[in-house]
Structure formats: structure tokens, C-alpha cells
Design an enzyme around this catalytic site. Structure first.
Site, short mmCIF file in Angstrom:
data_model
loop_
_atom_site.label_atom_id
_atom_site.label_comp_id
_atom_site.label_asym_id
_atom_site.label_seq_id
_atom_site.Cartn_x
_atom_site.Cartn_y
_atom_site.Cartn_z
N ALA A 176 -13.28 -12.81 5.79
CA ALA A 176 -13.92 -10.84 5.13
C ALA A 176 -12.77 -10.84 4.09
CB ALA A 176 -11.94 -10.42 6.52
N HIS B 189 -7.06 1.49 3.24
CA HIS B 189 -8.56 0.43 2.36
C HIS B 189 -9.02 0.64 3.65
CE1 HIS B 189 -5.37 -3.02 5.03
NE2 HIS B 189 -5.13 -1.31 5.27
N GLN C 58 -13.76 1.14 -1.25
CA GLN C 58 -13.96 0.14 -1.32
C GLN C 58 -14.82 -0.12 -0.55
OE1 GLN C 58 -10.19 -1.52 0.71
NE2 GLN C 58 -8.86 -1.19 -1.33
N ARG D 250 -4.48 6.48 -2.43
CA ARG D 250 -2.95 5.61 -2.35
C ARG D 250 -2.20 7.18 -3.42
NH1 ARG D 250 -4.92 -0.14 -2.93
NH2 ARG D 250 -5.23 -0.85 -1.27
N VAL E 43 -5.25 -11.96 6.54
CA VAL E 43 -6.07 -13.20 6.04
C VAL E 43 -4.48 -14.61 6.02
CG1 VAL E 43 -8.26 -12.56 5.58
CG2 VAL E 43 -6.15 -12.46 3.92
N TRP F 103 0.83 -1.21 -0.36
CA TRP F 103 -0.04 -0.24 0.24
C TRP F 103 0.80 1.14 0.01
CZ3 TRP F 103 -0.93 -4.23 3.03
CH2 TRP F 103 -1.75 -5.25 2.74
N1 DAH Z 1 -7.52 -4.19 1.90
C1 DAH Z 1 -7.13 -4.88 0.72
C2 DAH Z 1 -6.90 -4.69 0.32
O1 DAH Z 1 -6.76 -3.31 -0.15
C3 DAH Z 1 -8.30 -6.00 -0.09
C4 DAH Z 1 -8.63 -7.57 0.71
C5 DAH Z 1 -7.68 -8.27 0.92
C6 DAH Z 1 -9.25 -7.15 2.31
C7 DAH Z 1 -8.43 -9.63 1.47
C8 DAH Z 1 -9.88 -7.81 2.83
C9 DAH Z 1 -9.88 -9.44 2.70
O2 DAH Z 1 -10.65 -8.17 4.28
O3 DAH Z 1 -9.82 -10.50 3.80
O4 DAH Z 1 -5.82 -4.70 -0.89
#
Ligand code: DAH
Length: 370
Positions: free
Chosen positions: A338, A198, A238, A224, A281, A177
Site C-alpha cells: 500500500a 487519510h 491524498q 485534519r 503496514v 492524525w
Molecule cells: N495514510 C498515511 C498518512 O496519511 C499515508 C500512508 C502511509 C498510506 C503508508 C499508506 C501507507 O497506504 O502504506 O499519513
């Protein structure tokens, strides 16, 4: 009072010694003059002026009728009859003109009146921004499955954006990020504040505040530090999802996200889950659906899937035990899944939009299509 418009006209005053002949010729002249003047009167006001000038109490005709007394008694009836006749005629003509004028006025009024059968003026209605519409649609799919919608701050602490999501200080995973930092240092000289990269920080915030069962979706803006191109913006949306309870398994993740894909992209969709890495995760996956444009055939010319037959629509996974522990949940008791998706990307796929920058260029020709 304005002076009478007829003043300029000659009128011979009756003398006591006048003859019947001169009386009658005067009467004739006066009648002709009155009729001529009556022709000229165009408005109710002018008609009234005319009436006052000729037939009023001090009007000329009235005066002439009065002057009858100057004639010898045996001449009076003849002259009187002529005078009365003239007066009656003038009164009748005045009434006619007044009627005609009234009619004309009415006609004019009705010509000016409002035609209620005409269509009204077109009202231009504003519309919801396409991103707002798709965000609402997606959230609606999840609320129909029992999720709650919550929102969080766009200016966030490093602690929530990274640390509580199993991304420690100086960990290389932070490179995933490109972050916009707020120009503010804490006592250790660190920058603890940022624009969230995010919506995942809301996972930690929610779990800190409540005990399971948790089922939420979090729509919101993210930022970003990135150059923009057709598929990247430095500001975008998002939608985060989180479900935590006793006994949540990967099957729940698959069932929930598959149902989402079917509702948004059509009931004949296939889904594919492949391993991916996100620090918060384990296991982490990337979810794809079969291409709805070429029906998953992977045609070389397909602009949507670019020939692969699959379209990536989001990241997801089972909440990492470190994240659960960090918010005070016992990972031996609770498990959860998630996911995070980009609504602009979903809208682009669904409506065939080629460039994400169109959403934020404020070109009315683009925005109006939705
Ligand atoms: N936050 C991640 C991103 O911005 C996206 C994401 C991936 C969110 C996997 C999640 C997850 O909750 O389980 O790239």
C-alpha cells in the site's frame, strides 16, 4: 397623410384666358421651384413626396401640362413643347437623384457590413484546478500500470479510518492524525464518525467488497484538525494505492513506485526507501527520490531538498497481516503493498510552489499559471 411640404409655395393657377406668355413664365417659375425643392430632398421618402407634388397625377407640373388646353390651338404646340421639355427634364433629374441616393445607401450599407477577416473577440476559457490536473496525472500513471481508480466517502466511520487499519481505540498511534470528529454519539456515548484523515480507510472498504487480485488507487479529500502553514493544510488531497494478490512482495512495491517517480519526475531519478512507521503496514517505509533541482548533490542552497539531496514523496509498506485478517483475507495466502501520497506536495515539488495554501486561496493569478 401629412401635408405636402411644398404647399407654402406660390403657384398661379392657369386661367382659361391666360396668354401664352404668362403660361410660359409660369412654367419657368414652376420648373425653377421644382428644381430648388428637388435639391432639398435627402431621402427616398422626400424624393417620393417631391414626385407626387410635382409630377404626380395631381402634381403641379401635371396640372400645368393639362392647362395647355386653355391656350388657343395655334399656340398650343409651342407652349406644349416647352411644358414637355420641362416635365422631361424634371423626370430626368428625379431619376438622377434616385440613382445617387441608392448609391449612397449602398455605400453606407457596405461601410456597416461585417468584416469577416477581423479577429473574433477573445473568449476566456476556464481551466482545471492545478490539484485536479496533478491528481489526474498521477492516477494516469497508475492506471497505465493496471490500477483502477475508485473513490470513497469523506465523512467516514472510526472503524474504517482507524480500527480496521490496525489502530485501535485509545491507541497512541491515533495521535499521528489530528482528527475532526462529527458531533454525533453512538449508544455507548462514543463519537464513531469523523472527517477522514487519510484515504487509507478505502483499503479496508475495497478488500471487504472484493477478493484479490486488487489493484486500486483512491484519490480524494482529507481533513485534519491542524493549524495551517506553508506545508500543512486542514483540507488536502491524498492518493492511496493498494495491490493485493498471491505472491506480492516488497520488490513489486519498489518497482511500481519507482516507475511512478520516473514518470512524474523524470527517467533519471534515483529512489531511496527508509524504514518508517504506519500502523497498517509492516514493514513501513518512506520513499524519497534524489533531488531533481540540484541533481541529488545536496547543495546547501537548494530550495527543493534543503541541502539533503533527497525529497520525501510518500509513505508505503506491505499491508499488515492484521489488516488482511480484519477484512477476511488469509495473510498466509495473500500479501500486498500500500502507499499514500499527497498530490499537492508532488505538485509543489514539481512546479516549485512554496506554499500549499496557494492551492486553496483562489487567487486567479496563481491558478492561471497551470
Ligand atoms: N495514510 C498515511 C498518512 O496519511 C499515508 C500512508 C502511509 C498510506 C503508508 C499508506 C501507507 O497506504 O502504506 O499519513
Amino acid at each position: 397623410m401629412g401635408h405636402s411640404p411644398f404647399e407654402g409655395h406660390l403657384f398661379v393657377l392657369m386661367k382659361l384666358d391666360m396668354t401664352t406668355e404668362s403660361y410660359l413664365s409660369n412654367m419657368e417659375e414652376l420648373k425653377a421651384l421644382a428644381l430648388k425643392e428637388l435639391e432639398k430632398a435627402r431621402t427616398a421618402e422626400e424624393l417620393e413626396q417631391w414626385r407626387a407634388a410635382f409630377l404626380g397625377r395631381k402634381g403641379r407640373v401635371t396640372q400645368v401640362v393639362r392647362a395647355l388646353s386653355g391656350l388657343s390651338p395655334h399656340e398650343r404646340p409651342r407652349a406644349g413643347a416647352v411644358a414637355n421639355e420641362a416635365k422631361t427634364l424634371l423626370e430626368a433629374r428625379l431619376a438622377e437623384r434616385q440613382e445617387a441616393l441608392k448609391g449612397a445607401e449602398l455605400e453606407q450599407l457596405s461601410a456597416q457590413s461585417i468584416d469577416v477577416t477581423l479577429p473574433g473577440r477573445q473568449i476566456t476559457l476556464g481551466g482545471l484546478h492545478p490539484v485536479t490536473q496533478i491528481v489526474r496525472e498521477i492516477c494516469g500513471v497508475f492506471t497505465s500500470m493496471g490500477f483502477q481508480v475508485v473513490e470513497g466517502p469523506e465523512v467516514e466511520w472510526d472503524a474504517y479510518n482507524f480500527e480496521k487499519l490496525n489502530i485501535p481505540q485509545d491507541h497512541p498511534a491515533r495521535d499521528m492524525w489530528s482528527t475532526l470528529w462529527v458531533d454525533y454519539r453512538d449508544q455507548q456515548g462514543r463519537y464513531p464518525m469523523l472527517l477522514r484523515t487519510h484515504t487509507s480507510p478505502m483499503q479496508a472498504r475495497i478488500m471487504e467488497q472484493t477478493m484479490p487480485p486488487v489493484r486500486v488507487v483512491v484519490p480524494g479529500k482529507c481533513y485534519r484538525y491542524e493549524a495551517t502553514d506553508a506545508t500543512h493544510e486542514s483540507q488536502f488531497y491524498q492518493i492511496e494505492g493498494l495491490a493485493v494478490d498471491e505472491g506480492i512482495t516488497f520488490a513489486h512495491l519498489k518497482g511500481t513506485l519507482y516507475e511512478f517517480a520516473r514518470q512524474v519526475f523524470g527517467s533519471d531519478r534515483k529512489a531511496r526507501f527508509r524504514c518508517d512507521y504506519f500502523p497498517f503496514v509492516e514493514p513501513g517505509v518512506e520513499m524519497s527520490i534524489d533531488c531533481f533541482a540540484c541533481q541529488g548533490r545536496g547543495e546547501e542552497a537548494c530550495r527543493v531538498c534543503r541541502g539533503s539531496g533527497w525529497i520525501e514523496i510518500m509513505g508505503a509498506g506491505m499491508v499488515h497481516p492484521n489488516v488482511l485478517r480484519g477484512v477476511g483475507y488469509d495473510p498466509e495466502v495473500y500479501t500486498g503493498f500500500a502507499f499514500g501520497l499527497g498530490p499537492e506536495r508532488i505538485a509543489m515539488l514539481k512546479y516549485g510552489i512554496e506554499d500549499i495554501r496557494l492551492f486553496y486561496a483562489n487567487d486567479i493569478r496563481f491558478l492561471r499559471q497551470f
